[in-house]
Design a protein around this motif. Sequence first.
Motif, PDB file in Angstrom:
ATOM      1  N   UNK A  42       0.818  -1.215   0.000  1.00 30.75           N
ATOM      2  CA  UNK A  42       0.000   0.000   0.000  1.00 30.75           C
ATOM      3  C   UNK A  42       0.853   1.267   0.000  1.00 30.75           C
ATOM      4  N   UNK A  43       0.295   2.312  -0.591  1.00 32.88           N
ATOM      5  CA  UNK A  43       0.986   3.588  -0.700  1.00 32.88           C
ATOM      6  C   UNK A  43       1.409   4.123   0.663  1.00 32.88           C
ATOM      7  N   UNK A  44       0.643   3.830   1.687  1.00 35.55           N
ATOM      8  CA  UNK A  44       0.974   4.309   3.036  1.00 35.55           C
ATOM      9  C   UNK A  44       2.326   3.787   3.500  1.00 35.55           C
ATOM     10  N   UNK A  45       2.781   2.677   2.927  1.00 36.55           N
ATOM     11  CA  UNK A  45       4.061   2.091   3.302  1.00 36.55           C
ATOM     12  C   UNK A  45       5.204   2.562   2.409  1.00 36.55           C
ATOM     13  N   UNK A  46       4.892   3.407   1.428  1.00 40.55           N
ATOM     14  CA  UNK A  46       5.895   3.852   0.459  1.00 40.55           C
ATOM     15  C   UNK A  46       6.646   5.095   0.891  1.00 40.55           C
ATOM     16  N   UNK A  47       7.680   5.398   0.143  1.00 41.20           N
ATOM     17  CA  UNK A  47       8.492   6.596   0.327  1.00 41.20           C
ATOM     18  C   UNK A  47       8.786   7.181  -1.046  1.00 41.20           C
ATOM     19  N   UNK A  48       8.745   8.501  -1.145  1.00 43.90           N
ATOM     20  CA  UNK A  48       9.097   9.197  -2.386  1.00 43.90           C
ATOM     21  C   UNK A  48      10.353  10.010  -2.151  1.00 43.90           C
ATOM     22  N   UNK A  49      11.221  10.003  -3.125  1.00 42.08           N
ATOM     23  CA  UNK A  49      12.417  10.840  -3.104  1.00 42.08           C
ATOM     24  C   UNK A  49      12.306  11.753  -4.311  1.00 42.08           C
ATOM     25  N   UNK A  50      12.206  13.047  -4.057  1.00 39.55           N
ATOM     26  CA  UNK A  50      11.985  14.031  -5.114  1.00 39.55           C
ATOM     27  C   UNK A  50      13.231  14.895  -5.271  1.00 39.55           C
ATOM     28  N   UNK A  60       7.625  10.168   3.406  1.00 38.09           N
ATOM     29  CA  UNK A  60       6.965   8.883   3.623  1.00 38.09           C
ATOM     30  C   UNK A  60       5.487   8.999   3.285  1.00 38.09           C
ATOM     31  N   UNK A  61       4.899   7.898   2.801  1.00 35.73           N
ATOM     32  CA  UNK A  61       3.479   7.864   2.458  1.00 35.73           C
ATOM     33  C   UNK A  61       2.621   7.806   3.702  1.00 35.73           C
ATOM     34  N   UNK A  62       1.336   7.951   3.554  1.00 36.39           N
ATOM     35  CA  UNK A  62       0.636   8.115   2.280  1.00 36.39           C
ATOM     36  C   UNK A  62       0.822   9.520   1.711  1.00 36.39           C
ATOM     37  N   UNK A  63       0.526   9.645   0.439  1.00 31.59           N
ATOM     38  CA  UNK A  63       0.751  10.896  -0.276  1.00 31.59           C
ATOM     39  C   UNK A  63      -0.600  11.524  -0.612  1.00 31.59           C
ATOM     40  N   UNK A  64      -0.894  12.643  -0.006  1.00 33.59           N
ATOM     41  CA  UNK A  64      -2.208  13.273  -0.116  1.00 33.59           C
ATOM     42  C   UNK A  64      -2.582  13.617  -1.556  1.00 33.59           C
ATOM     43  N   UNK A  65      -1.606  13.945  -2.394  1.00 33.10           N
ATOM     44  CA  UNK A  65      -1.915  14.397  -3.750  1.00 33.10           C
ATOM     45  C   UNK A  65      -2.135  13.257  -4.735  1.00 33.10           C
ATOM     46  N   UNK A  66      -2.008  12.020  -4.322  1.00 29.21           N
ATOM     47  CA  UNK A  66      -2.150  10.883  -5.237  1.00 29.21           C
ATOM     48  C   UNK A  66      -3.597  10.718  -5.684  1.00 29.21           C
ATOM     49  N   UNK A  67      -3.803  10.611  -6.997  1.00 30.44           N
ATOM     50  CA  UNK A  67      -5.131  10.361  -7.541  1.00 30.44           C
ATOM     51  C   UNK A  67      -5.270   8.904  -7.951  1.00 30.44           C
ATOM     52  N   UNK A  68      -4.178   8.312  -8.372  1.00 28.95           N
ATOM     53  CA  UNK A  68      -4.182   6.892  -8.721  1.00 28.95           C
ATOM     54  C   UNK A  68      -2.859   6.290  -8.278  1.00 28.95           C
ATOM     55  N   UNK A  69      -2.892   5.002  -8.064  1.00 28.81           N
ATOM     56  CA  UNK A  69      -1.754   4.313  -7.487  1.00 28.81           C
ATOM     57  C   UNK A  69      -1.423   3.091  -8.342  1.00 28.81           C
ATOM     58  N   UNK A  70      -0.136   2.866  -8.624  1.00 30.14           N
ATOM     59  CA  UNK A  70       0.277   1.640  -9.282  1.00 30.14           C
ATOM     60  C   UNK A  70       0.226   0.545  -8.222  1.00 30.14           C
ATOM     61  N   UNK A  71      -0.656  -0.424  -8.421  1.00 28.31           N
ATOM     62  CA  UNK A  71      -0.854  -1.480  -7.437  1.00 28.31           C
ATOM     63  C   UNK A  71      -0.078  -2.739  -7.742  1.00 28.31           C
ATOM     64  N   UNK A  72       0.392  -2.877  -8.975  1.00 24.21           N
ATOM     65  CA  UNK A  72       1.144  -4.063  -9.355  1.00 24.21           C
ATOM     66  C   UNK A  72       1.695  -3.903 -10.756  1.00 24.21           C
ATOM     67  N   UNK A  73       2.500  -4.880 -11.153  1.00 25.71           N
ATOM     68  CA  UNK A  73       3.102  -4.811 -12.479  1.00 25.71           C
ATOM     69  C   UNK A  73       3.296  -6.217 -13.025  1.00 25.71           C
TER      70      UNK A  73
END
Length: 118
Positions: A42-50, A60-73
């Motif tokens: 889940x996005x809440x467990x993610x981290x972004x480096x900008x 660290x997540x969750x990210x308030x501005x996210x509209x859609x999330x990559x859930x798998x690949x």
Amino acid sequence: MMMVKADERGAPPSPELMAEMSEFIAETRRAGVLLDTAGLAPMAMGTRIRAAGGELTVTDGPFAEAKEVVGGFAIVKASTKEEAVELGRRFMQVHTRVLGGAYTGECEIRQMFGPDDA
């Protein structure tokens, strides 16, 4: 590469969806077109480096501005774009068959390039 996107809620897959996906995964592995696949935490467990303005920011997540999330690949080996699109269509059909008309999601297909393609 096929990336499955959903809205920001990103609920864990149901047991029914996991069972159907397991069948699809087994079939495409046997056919030699599925090279790798996984779901993402889940996005809440993610981290972004900008990177911006020469500085790095770690959030660290969750990210308030996210509209859609990559859930798998899934990494697939397709001879043509049409073949890749057909695999993506079948993949999304599993989701709509199991989750019904209320399901909203997207499969984005992008060609991967390696060192030999430069």
